[in-house]
Design a protein around this motif. Structure first.
Motif, mmCIF file in Angstrom:
data_model
loop_
_atom_site.group_PDB
_atom_site.id
_atom_site.type_symbol
_atom_site.label_atom_id
_atom_site.label_comp_id
_atom_site.label_asym_id
_atom_site.label_seq_id
_atom_site.Cartn_x
_atom_site.Cartn_y
_atom_site.Cartn_z
ATOM 1 N N GLN A 183 33.369 58.515 86.210
ATOM 2 C CA GLN A 183 34.225 58.395 87.406
ATOM 3 C C GLN A 183 33.893 57.135 88.203
ATOM 4 N N LEU A 184 32.598 56.815 88.265
ATOM 5 C CA LEU A 184 32.149 55.659 89.040
ATOM 6 C C LEU A 184 32.200 54.355 88.252
ATOM 7 N N LYS A 185 32.528 54.466 86.968
ATOM 8 C CA LYS A 185 32.594 53.291 86.086
ATOM 9 C C LYS A 185 31.235 52.582 86.026
ATOM 10 N N ILE A 186 30.168 53.388 85.872
ATOM 11 C CA ILE A 186 28.832 52.837 85.742
ATOM 12 C C ILE A 186 28.201 53.335 84.448
ATOM 13 N N ASP A 187 27.292 52.562 83.932
ATOM 14 C CA ASP A 187 26.583 52.931 82.717
ATOM 15 C C ASP A 187 25.312 53.680 83.110
ATOM 16 N N PRO A 188 25.137 54.915 82.639
ATOM 17 C CA PRO A 188 23.964 55.694 83.043
ATOM 18 C C PRO A 188 22.637 55.043 82.641
ATOM 19 N N ILE A 189 22.603 54.383 81.514
ATOM 20 C CA ILE A 189 21.377 53.715 81.076
ATOM 21 C C ILE A 189 21.063 52.541 82.004
ATOM 22 N N ASP A 190 22.080 51.787 82.383
ATOM 23 C CA ASP A 190 21.869 50.653 83.294
ATOM 24 C C ASP A 190 21.322 51.105 84.645
ATOM 25 N N VAL A 191 21.856 52.206 85.195
ATOM 26 C CA VAL A 191 21.368 52.643 86.511
ATOM 27 C C VAL A 191 19.949 53.197 86.413
ATOM 28 N N MET A 192 19.607 53.826 85.286
ATOM 29 C CA MET A 192 18.236 54.307 85.108
ATOM 30 C C MET A 192 17.263 53.145 84.956
ATOM 31 N N LYS A 193 17.669 52.123 84.207
ATOM 32 C CA LYS A 193 16.816 50.938 84.053
ATOM 33 C C LYS A 193 16.593 50.263 85.401
ATOM 34 N N ALA A 194 17.666 50.132 86.191
ATOM 35 C CA ALA A 194 17.552 49.496 87.502
ATOM 36 C C ALA A 194 16.630 50.301 88.411
#
Length: 104
Positions: A77-88
């Protein structure tokens, strides 16, 4: 299977069931919390995790999967990659000083 392919399959599954209209961010956030509470329920009244039966471990895996699925739907829904947000978040946490830093 990589996470992007899994995300695509999850979205296709949701669409095939006609659940799209119910999967707004508010409803998904509520669902995440309900599933997380079901994880906690497995541990209720236990002193240690060593006390989990095979059946409880299987149940726990299912509840973890349910929670992750709803989180993946939120990411969609947010158009975000879950792996990218976890890495950040991991990189951010590496620079934190836990006793001094009150921000999450």
């Amino acid at each position: 299977m990589d996470h992007q392919k899994l995300m695509h399959e999850l979205v296709e599954f949701r669409h095939s069931r006609g659940w799209d209209e119910y999967h707004n961010l508010k409803n998904l956030a509520e669902a995440v919390n309900i599933e997380a509470a079901e994880i906690m329920e497995i541990f209720q009244w236990k002193e240690t995790t060593d006390q989990l039966t095979d059946e409880e471990t299987t149940h726990l895996k299912g509840e973890i999967a349910d929670t992750l699925i709803y989180l993946f739907y939120m990411c969609d829904q947010l158009k975000i990659d879950p792996i990218d947000v976890m890495k950040a978040k991991l990189e951010y946490n590496k620079g934190r000083h836990w006793k001094e830093d009150k921000n999450v």
